[in-house]
Design an enzyme around this catalytic site. Sequence first.
Site, short mmCIF file in Angstrom:
data_model
loop_
_atom_site.label_atom_id
_atom_site.label_comp_id
_atom_site.label_asym_id
_atom_site.label_seq_id
_atom_site.Cartn_x
_atom_site.Cartn_y
_atom_site.Cartn_z
N SER A 442 3.52 26.71 -10.90
CA SER A 442 4.20 25.43 -10.65
C SER A 442 5.68 25.64 -10.29
O SER A 442 6.34 24.70 -9.89
CB SER A 442 4.09 24.55 -11.88
OG SER A 442 4.60 25.25 -12.99
N HIS A 463 -1.20 24.10 -6.30
CA HIS A 463 -0.57 23.55 -7.51
C HIS A 463 -1.28 22.28 -7.95
O HIS A 463 -1.17 21.24 -7.30
CB HIS A 463 0.92 23.28 -7.22
CG HIS A 463 1.67 22.74 -8.40
ND1 HIS A 463 2.80 21.96 -8.27
CD2 HIS A 463 1.43 22.84 -9.74
CE1 HIS A 463 3.23 21.62 -9.47
NE2 HIS A 463 2.42 22.14 -10.38
N GLU A 475 -0.98 19.99 -4.59
CA GLU A 475 0.18 20.41 -3.79
C GLU A 475 -0.11 21.82 -3.28
O GLU A 475 -0.26 22.75 -4.08
CB GLU A 475 1.45 20.38 -4.64
CG GLU A 475 2.73 20.64 -3.87
CD GLU A 475 3.96 20.54 -4.78
OE1 GLU A 475 5.02 20.08 -4.30
OE2 GLU A 475 3.85 20.91 -5.97
N ASN A 513 7.84 19.27 -8.43
CA ASN A 513 8.75 19.64 -9.52
C ASN A 513 10.20 19.60 -9.07
O ASN A 513 11.10 19.35 -9.87
CB ASN A 513 8.39 21.01 -10.08
CG ASN A 513 7.19 20.90 -11.01
OD1 ASN A 513 6.92 19.81 -11.53
ND2 ASN A 513 6.46 21.99 -11.19
#
Length: 723
Positions: A442, A463, A475, A513
């Site tokens: 991540s 992800h 992702e 993120n």
Amino acid sequence: MATTLTETETVASAAPVRMDVEDGIAVIRLNQPGKPVNVISAGLVEAMHGILGRLEAGGEGVRAAVIISEKKGTWIAGADIEQFKDFKGPADGETASREGQKLLNRLERLVIPTVAAIDGAALGGGLETALACTYRIATDSPRTKLGLPEVQLGIIPGAGGTARLPRLIGIAASLDLMLTGKQLDGRRARSQGIVDEVVPVPVLLREAKRAANDLASGKLKPKGARRRGSPKGVENLPGLRGFIFRKARQGVVSKTHGLYPAPLRLLEVVERGLDKPLDAALELEAKAFGELAVTQEARSLVHLFFTSTAAKNDPPVPEGTRPKPVDHVAVVGAGFMGAGIAAVSAESGIEVRLKDVKPEAAAKGLKTARDTLIKRAKRKKLKPYQITALTDRVEATAAYTGFHTADVIVEAVFEDVSLKHGVLKEIESHIGADTVLGSNTSTIPIAELAKASARPENVIGLHFFSPVDKMPLLEIITHPGTAPWVTATSHAYGKKIGKTPIVVNDSPGFYANRILSPYMAEAALLLEEGVSIDDLDRAMTRWGYPVGPITLYDEVGLDVAQKAGKIMAAAFADRMKPSQVIDKMVADGRLGRKNGKGFFTYGDDGKKTGADESVYALIGAAPRKQVSREEIQDRLGLMMVNEAVRTLEEGVLHSARDGDVGAVMGIGFPPFRGGPFWYVDTVGAQDVVARLKKLEQAHGSRFAPAKMLLDHAAGGKKFFPEG
Ligand code: T1G
């Protein structure tokens, strides 16, 4: 003026529906030209009126009619959502709704019986069309799904569903369907009384004709809906009925905080219309539909519908890049994420090998994966043999046996670059050149991981978000050397397992993120400044996030947040300073919900019991300070929005479209705001820049507006000029 039609014109002008009379049965076949699904467009409405006119006129020896689709996968996917974009005011939607109602009233009033022969999606106006038929038969195909998902578009059913469904299956059952937008397969639709029969796909037309004949001869009596009220007697008792609507209203308000007008309006329309004659109930429906269809919430949700389907159907790979089929997947690392990835893969028909270093760890992961599969299968009321077939698709192993058959590998081991390097090397020695080598990291840059690979072009980031079986986003992160077929295959894999994939370019924190980190860091700063945990969380749930930032810290795990925070701070030191708050929490052994100690206290059942007041002293928070909800929402919300624009500016994102889908589906950005880019377009880039500049003055350069935002504000530009 006779002209030769081009291929597209011929297709486009072909009728979306036709009628063939076969042994006294009118078979009405739907097939929308030029579209992968059948939708209720103006053309279909007009063509259907033509057909109904023929049936009303009689004279073709027709005893009954069957409506069936010639398109694989959809019966009718509802009204053409594209048309909503042209609604200028409530009257436009009201007119469209009345047109739909008029057509289905005419269908319902035919003297001959009508049978809806449903294979594929019958959603929204599609199900409403079926409800206007005398009898409904659905197939047992997994692609057959029935529902009224209109509230997910910020509207309500507008072609009779708010009146016909409660009159057929009762109040509670219909409200559950319309308020959640859930989709039922054939068997569950029958158990709810929505369809009358469920048959295998190959015999659908034959069985529909049989039913049509039996209805015409009177051998078969349709259940039929009530003219007024609920078919469930008790639901017509004022006390119970009032209780049902009150409960439903409370449920909606506690879930949506009143931020979504459609479900509340739906309750009002259903309740007020139930005892009225159908036409009067439809009046209420059309009016409410028209008003809701032009709300900002509906416009944002329609925007999300089209951006998410586009993200699903249009990966950023060179024209002609063909994905490889994905039938075998191997997951390395049988922890919570690995087991989740194994479960969603198996659920979509993929054979899965789940590996871990020790057999016990692999077995533990296998149990987690199977428990997830069984829980979801039970919710779908699958039969025991079907559940066994599902769980048998996941096999656990502590060796790399069988890895050579894998089309995609997903590495999901602990978030440590040297560990991942070692594992990727090991995997590679057991697979061929045609296997996608994906990592569920991540935060670690994919280019960094690819350094360990003999075939870096096969390396890609996959992800997933926790919990994997619930979070819709995948992702996909490409590094500069990732081969297009690897990206295309990963995207196809994401779509196959029911995820909405977006493809982003490699960068610290990728997209999701990257935009979440400054939002979370700002929340920790506000805690230090003396704002309470509850005020912070309440401010952001009232802005539309599913949970507040502090609760999210405890959910994600404070050690995970600390690690990610450090990587992001190293990459973006000017605006993502590492937070001392999280360091102090972790140093005090507080990891969040997973160890029952975090910003909140937890009961023995693991459930949150409230904010832990001792945290304020531990983190050295300033004396309690009231900060307005609006300022909290601006400091956190605009931090995320500003960072999102930067990722587009820097080319991490391929498009604002993916940015909106990623933020809403990956980290809970409020859907009724459409995503960070749509939000900027809605409130105006000038307004966003002005609010950021005000925060910059008050709190520092981390709020400096992104260059692209300044350009949009200066030039009056939009991320979605077509709106
Ligand atoms: N209107 C317009 N376009 C639609 C559409 C619709 N209803 N449904 C699908 N499309 C397009 C979609 O944008 C995509 O386009 C292509 O079809 C394939 O879709 C009066 C007012 C049916 C389950 O909410 O849930 O009825 O990207 O990739 O995965 O009360 O599409 O190829 O250009 O999603 O196989 C209510 C919406 C409308 C259902 C198929 N109906 N659609 O899934 O294909 S409101 C819905 C879906 C209504 C009435 C009210 C799914 C699907 P493109 P796809 P799929």
